[in-house]
Design an enzyme around this catalytic site. Structure first.
Site, mmCIF file in Angstrom:
data_model
loop_
_atom_site.group_PDB
_atom_site.id
_atom_site.type_symbol
_atom_site.label_atom_id
_atom_site.label_comp_id
_atom_site.label_asym_id
_atom_site.label_seq_id
_atom_site.Cartn_x
_atom_site.Cartn_y
_atom_site.Cartn_z
ATOM 1 N N GLY A 156 0.816 -1.218 0.000
ATOM 2 C CA GLY A 156 0.000 0.000 0.000
ATOM 3 C C GLY A 156 0.844 1.261 0.000
ATOM 4 O O GLY A 156 1.924 1.303 0.589
ATOM 5 N N ARG A 161 -2.445 8.600 3.269
ATOM 6 C CA ARG A 161 -2.896 9.347 4.436
ATOM 7 C C ARG A 161 -1.760 9.692 5.396
ATOM 8 O O ARG A 161 -1.918 10.533 6.275
ATOM 9 C CB ARG A 161 -3.983 8.563 5.174
ATOM 10 C CG ARG A 161 -5.354 8.686 4.515
ATOM 11 C CD ARG A 161 -6.402 7.950 5.313
ATOM 12 N NE ARG A 161 -6.348 6.504 5.084
ATOM 13 C CZ ARG A 161 -7.034 5.612 5.788
ATOM 14 N NH1 ARG A 161 -7.810 6.011 6.781
ATOM 15 N NH2 ARG A 161 -6.931 4.326 5.508
ATOM 16 N N GLN A 200 3.236 -6.316 -6.326
ATOM 17 C CA GLN A 200 1.855 -6.085 -6.752
ATOM 18 C C GLN A 200 1.861 -4.808 -7.593
ATOM 19 O O GLN A 200 1.909 -3.707 -7.064
ATOM 20 C CB GLN A 200 0.926 -5.937 -5.547
ATOM 21 C CG GLN A 200 -0.549 -5.834 -5.921
ATOM 22 C CD GLN A 200 -1.443 -5.552 -4.718
ATOM 23 O OE1 GLN A 200 -1.004 -5.025 -3.703
ATOM 24 N NE2 GLN A 200 -2.726 -5.893 -4.839
ATOM 25 N N THR A 258 -6.591 -6.699 -1.156
ATOM 26 C CA THR A 258 -5.785 -7.599 -0.332
ATOM 27 C C THR A 258 -5.730 -9.014 -0.901
ATOM 28 O O THR A 258 -4.699 -9.682 -0.827
ATOM 29 C CB THR A 258 -6.330 -7.639 1.098
ATOM 30 O OG1 THR A 258 -7.739 -7.932 1.058
ATOM 31 C CG2 THR A 258 -6.122 -6.306 1.801
ATOM 32 N N ASP A 291 1.700 -2.962 8.278
ATOM 33 C CA ASP A 291 1.470 -1.765 9.095
ATOM 34 C C ASP A 291 0.792 -2.102 10.416
ATOM 35 O O ASP A 291 0.102 -1.269 11.001
ATOM 36 C CB ASP A 291 0.655 -0.727 8.317
ATOM 37 C CG ASP A 291 -0.724 -1.239 7.926
ATOM 38 O OD1 ASP A 291 -1.078 -2.388 8.275
ATOM 39 O OD2 ASP A 291 -1.474 -0.481 7.257
ATOM 40 N N ASN A 326 45.612 10.942 34.351
ATOM 41 C CA ASN A 326 44.787 12.091 34.742
ATOM 42 C C ASN A 326 44.934 13.183 33.693
ATOM 43 O O ASN A 326 46.054 13.643 33.417
ATOM 44 C CB ASN A 326 45.211 12.635 36.105
ATOM 45 C CG ASN A 326 44.266 13.739 36.580
ATOM 46 O OD1 ASN A 326 43.247 13.477 37.194
ATOM 47 N ND2 ASN A 326 44.606 14.979 36.263
ATOM 48 N N ASN A 328 43.652 17.491 17.135
ATOM 49 C CA ASN A 328 43.742 16.327 16.239
ATOM 50 C C ASN A 328 43.507 16.642 14.760
ATOM 51 O O ASN A 328 43.642 15.763 13.931
ATOM 52 C CB ASN A 328 42.727 15.268 16.680
ATOM 53 C CG ASN A 328 41.300 15.781 16.669
ATOM 54 O OD1 ASN A 328 41.042 16.958 16.892
ATOM 55 N ND2 ASN A 328 40.353 14.894 16.416
ATOM 56 N N ALA A 359 50.802 22.299 33.417
ATOM 57 C CA ALA A 359 49.635 23.094 33.034
ATOM 58 C C ALA A 359 50.016 24.237 32.112
ATOM 59 O O ALA A 359 51.069 24.860 32.263
ATOM 60 C CB ALA A 359 48.949 23.633 34.283
#
Length: 463
Positions: free
Chosen positions: A11, A15, A72, A78, A102, A376, A385, A422
């Site tokens: 089908g 709708r 089909q 059907t 469905d 860490n 990167n 750091a």
């Protein structure tokens, strides 16, 4: 006895008002036809034929080698759709399940009960029925005094008396295979729609003296066929409730099932707690004793046991036992987090591996990286990167320490036990056990701050 199945998926679904083919619309993360295919497989269908029409290539691409296909070409009803499978199934002995693509809410356990009734009674056909207080729009089941089904009357062909019947046809059937195709060859299109109804097979079988059974489901959700977005939303809601209920039965705590979205293929271990607003999608597997925090979104990921995830997004990621993710972390595809790791707030991982016990606690980006054990990585650290064309890898050895606000410019290696101070920007490899510092020495200029402020004020006043 051989069990076969025919899934009607030809089908157009006008709708739905969609560019997407109807049966490929998803319910809880899986196309409707996928749910139906799973159902017939679980009911031990040995050969499945899908009848396709509009959008055939899309449906065939999705299903692949899980079924055979027939097309089909014209939508003539059907009965005509089922008849297209005669070339593949017509000569087979056995039982054929006919089901619409469905109807995602039909369960394998229901099909199995239908098959059992069908075989025990020697019926030529068995119909899955349901009882609705308001049956408008559905074909009515007409039974005789013995409780056998005499025929099915479509809504537009019902008399006033027939329209008052509450038992309806769901559109799912079991047939003696050879009797099905023999009867289909006698079906005509002499009806209000001018179509070849599969339902007319029932009347033909009864006229031949065959028994037709009706199996009435206790779950009226199984009668829902999705023809528009309203029905799609209803099916989604019902499926979600069914999925969540099964997880609850299996020992998962879902604090508020109504606000929790879990897709059909998700696996969750016992004693895991899922908080409101969580979204868990795809083929995600979550272990036992986990905590999935509110508003977390997890897709196609593998989460081990004892993991805590708070307000975070994971996509195609892996997380090891007893690790902590979030809040507000983002694990992108290829991220692999080991045991006992911490990925904290506002941390993003992409194609990065963190070995056991490593921590990236906050405000960092780790991409295209391999990080060893017990490392860490400090606040604000970044693996640089991408040069605008290519991606490069960063490697960090076991027990290394990466200080706050460090840039690791890939390709670069930081050796085992190395220490990066750091604020450094690292462009060369750091050997194991070394300390790396890459920043200018601080210089203080006495009383210079006030000179800068005075200069700024003068500039502002001159405008």
């Amino acid at each position: 006895m051989k069990i076969m199945s025919i899934i009607l998926a030809a089908g157009q679904g006008k709708r739905m008002k969609s560019k997407q083919y109807k049966v490929l619309h998803s319910v809880c993360g899986k196309p409707m036809v996928g749910h139906v295919l799973d159902t017939v497989k679980q009911a031990n269908s040995e050969q499945t034929v899908v009848v396709v029409g509009h959008g055939a290539e899309q449906v065939m691409s999705y299903i692949g080698d899980q079924a055979q296909f027939v097309k089909q070409e014209q939508q003539l009803g059907t009965g005509h759709a089922v008849q297209q499978a005669e070339g593949l199934l017509g000569g087979e002995e056995g039982i054929t399940i006919v089901i619409c693509g469905d109807t995602p809410l039909v369960q394998a356990s229901t099909i199995e009960s239908m098959l059992q009734l069908h075989q025990q009674t020697g019926a030529a056909a068995t119909i899955l029925t349901a009882s609705f207080d308001n049956p408008a729009g559905y074909g009515r089941i007409i039974r005789n005094g013995d409780g056998l089904v005499e025929r099915i009357v479509e809504q537009k062909d019902c008399s006033a008396e027939e329209a008052a019947i509450k038992e309806i046809n769901t559109g799912t059937y079991c047939f003696d295979n050879k009797k099905l195709f023999a009867a289909l060859n006698q079906v005509t299109n002499n009806n209000a729609q001018g179509e070849y109804y599969l339902t007319d097979v029932i009347g033909i079988l009864r006229a031949q003296g065959e028994a037709v059974q009706g199996y009435c489901t206790s779950d009226i959700a199984e009668a829902i066929g999705v023809n528009d977005r309203v029905a799609l939303a209803e099916a989604e809601q019902l499926m979600r409730a069914r999925i969540n209920r099964q997880h609850l039965i299996n020992g998962v705590t879902i604090i508020d099932p109504a606000s929790t979205y879990i897709e059909a293929d998700v696996v969750i271990g016992a004693d895991t707690i899922v908080y409101p607003g969580a979204i868990i999608k795809g083929k995600t597997v979550i272990g036992e004793d986990c905590v999935i925090g509110a508003q977390s979104e997890i897709s196609n990921s593998v989460i081990a046991n004892g993991v805590s995830i708070k307000h975070s997004v994971l996509d195609k990621a892996e997380v090891g036992d007893e690790s902590s993710i979030g809040p507000f972390a983002y694990l992108r595809p290829g991220s692999k987090v080991g045991k006992g790791c911490k990925v904290g707030d506002f941390v993003e991982l992409k194609n990065a591996q963190l070995d056991d016990g490593s921590k990236v606690s906050h405000l960092s980006y780790v991409g295209d990286a391999v990080v060893g054990k017990e490392v860490n990585i400090g606040c604000g650290a970044i693996t640089v990167n991408y040069d605008g064309i290519n991606k490069f890898k960063t490697e960090i050895g076991d027990h290394a320490f990466i200080g706050s606000n460090v840039n690791l410019v890939a390709p670069v290696k930081v050796g085992e036990g190395a220490y990066v101070v750091a604020g450094s920007t690292i462009t060369k490899d750091v050997p194991a056990g070394d300390l790396a510092i890459a920043r200018q020495r601080q210089e203080n200029k006495p009383d210079y701050a006030e000179k800068i402020r005075a200069r700024a004020r003068a500039k502002k006043e001159s405008k």
